[in-house]
Enzyme design. Structure first.
Site, PDB file in Angstrom:
ATOM      1  N   ASP A  86       0.743  -1.132  -0.083  1.00  0.00           N
ATOM      2  CA  ASP A  86      -0.136   0.049  -0.048  1.00  0.00           C
ATOM      3  C   ASP A  86       0.931   1.207   0.013  1.00  0.00           C
ATOM      4  O   ASP A  86       0.956   2.018   0.856  1.00  0.00           O
ATOM      5  CB  ASP A  86      -0.916  -0.081   1.269  1.00  0.00           C
ATOM      6  CG  ASP A  86      -0.202  -0.055   2.589  1.00  0.00           C
ATOM      7  OD1 ASP A  86       1.039  -0.583   2.619  1.00  0.00           O
ATOM      8  OD2 ASP A  86      -0.734   0.695   3.435  1.00  0.00           O
ATOM      9  N   ASP A 129       7.059   1.015   1.980  1.00  0.00           N
ATOM     10  CA  ASP A 129       6.697  -0.071   0.717  1.00  0.00           C
ATOM     11  C   ASP A 129       7.291   0.232  -0.433  1.00  0.00           C
ATOM     12  O   ASP A 129       8.016  -0.728  -1.122  1.00  0.00           O
ATOM     13  CB  ASP A 129       5.108   0.265   0.293  1.00  0.00           C
ATOM     14  CG  ASP A 129       4.211   0.301   1.558  1.00  0.00           C
ATOM     15  OD1 ASP A 129       3.398  -0.659   1.427  1.00  0.00           O
ATOM     16  OD2 ASP A 129       4.050   1.196   2.294  1.00  0.00           O
TER      17      ASP A 129
END
Length: 313
Positions: A11, A16
């Site tokens: 996400d 990330d």
């Protein structure tokens, strides 16, 4: 060296982006696909962020959009940490990369069903995509080699006193995953907060150079500010990247087998990963929980991946 086949479910999100950068470059990882879920921001934003990272680093891995909402609860986002776009800080060129037309959940199911049981799922956001895939096609369960996830904590949470953000963002999905019987490895806050990215680490990656060094600097300089303002930390932990580190070399991270249950009751502990650290319940362990990480090894590994993007021609 065995290449671990993985699907990275994320996400994006600052940490990330670091996980994507490492997974796409390290020779021990075979990154089959990137599936995107709502979490740090809404799905339209996390999808753009994932595509931007892939375009900047010339990562030619298919990207699939997944669940835009949690299974049951009202949606929450972590804009206090990741900003309005979900990846505030870096400036990207106009986006030309596109997502695949297949839904992420269908991609996960189809890929697992066609496999020899050698694919590891690496969810580093809310577990909505993984849980829906499990519910939609339970036959995938024995096909999953392992799930190495970032989420939870056996100590204190970060979005509530009890709960870590990824689990709190979709506790019911997490409950599905933690009761699935699939081998689980959990990198919770107790471990990931050991990877605080201080200014000296950022300077090290800047010196390493190349497009990944530049991106690392832009990303982590932004979280220096938000992590200090929100949690008093000296920098942003690269929570999600610890999962990639574990897959490359599990010896760098000490884990303990525990029985872990997700609290889905409404109340102050909603979204908590209740970890039976002392074994008081007498229930069989279902999760390897990260305890400590060799940070010297870990930052060396991150730098190795950053250097992998430097063009030699």
């Amino acid at each position: 060296m065995e290449k671990r086949k993985i699907i990275l479910d994320c996400d994006p999100g600052h940490d990330d982006a670091i996980a994507i950068m490492m997974a796409a470059k390290h020779p021990a990882i075979d990154l089959l696909g990137i599936t995107i879920v709502a979490g740090n921001q809404t799905l339209d934003k996390t999808l753009i962020n994932g595509l931007n990272v892939c375009q900047k680093l010339e990562i030619n891995v298919p990207v699939y959009a997944g669940m835009p909402q949690p299974i049951m609860r009202q949606q929450i986002v972590a804009d206090n940490i990741h900003g309005e776009t979900g990846l505030d800080g870096p400036v990207f060129e106009p986006l030309t990369r596109q997502a695949e037309s297949t839904h992420a959940v269908k991609y996960i199911i189809d890929t697992l069903m066609a496999s020899d049981g050698d694919i590891t799922l690496v969810p580093v956001g809310p577990l909505s995509n993984i849980a829906v895939a499990m519910r939609m096609q339970p036959a995938i369960l024995p096909k999953i080699r392992e799930i190495v996830l970032m989420g939870g904590a056996y100590g204190t949470g970060n979005f509530t006193p009890s709960a870590e953000f990824n689990i709190f963002a979709d506790p019911e999905a997490a409950r599905v995953v933690f009761t699935s019987g699939v081998p689980l490895v959990m990198m919770g806050l107790d471990l990931t907060n050991q990877t605080v990215c201080t200014p000296d680490v950022i300077a090290r990656m800047e010196r390493a150079g190349g497009p990944a060094g530049e991106l690392f600097s832009d990303i982590m300089n932004f979280t220096l500010k938000t992590q200090f303002e929100n949690y008093g930390l000296a920098g942003g932990p690269v929570h999600d990247a610890t999962c990639i580190g574990y897959l490359i070399n599990p010896d760098g991270i000490k884990t303990q087998e525990m029985y872990v249950e997700v609290d889905v009751n409404s109340g102050p502990c909603y979204g908590r990963t209740v970890c039976d650290e002392l074994g008081v319940l007498g229930k069989p362990a279902n999760t390897k929980v990260g305890i400590t990480i060799d940070t010297d090894w870990f930052w060396g590994l991150v730098e190795e991946c950053v250097r992998g993007y430097i063009k030699t021609h």
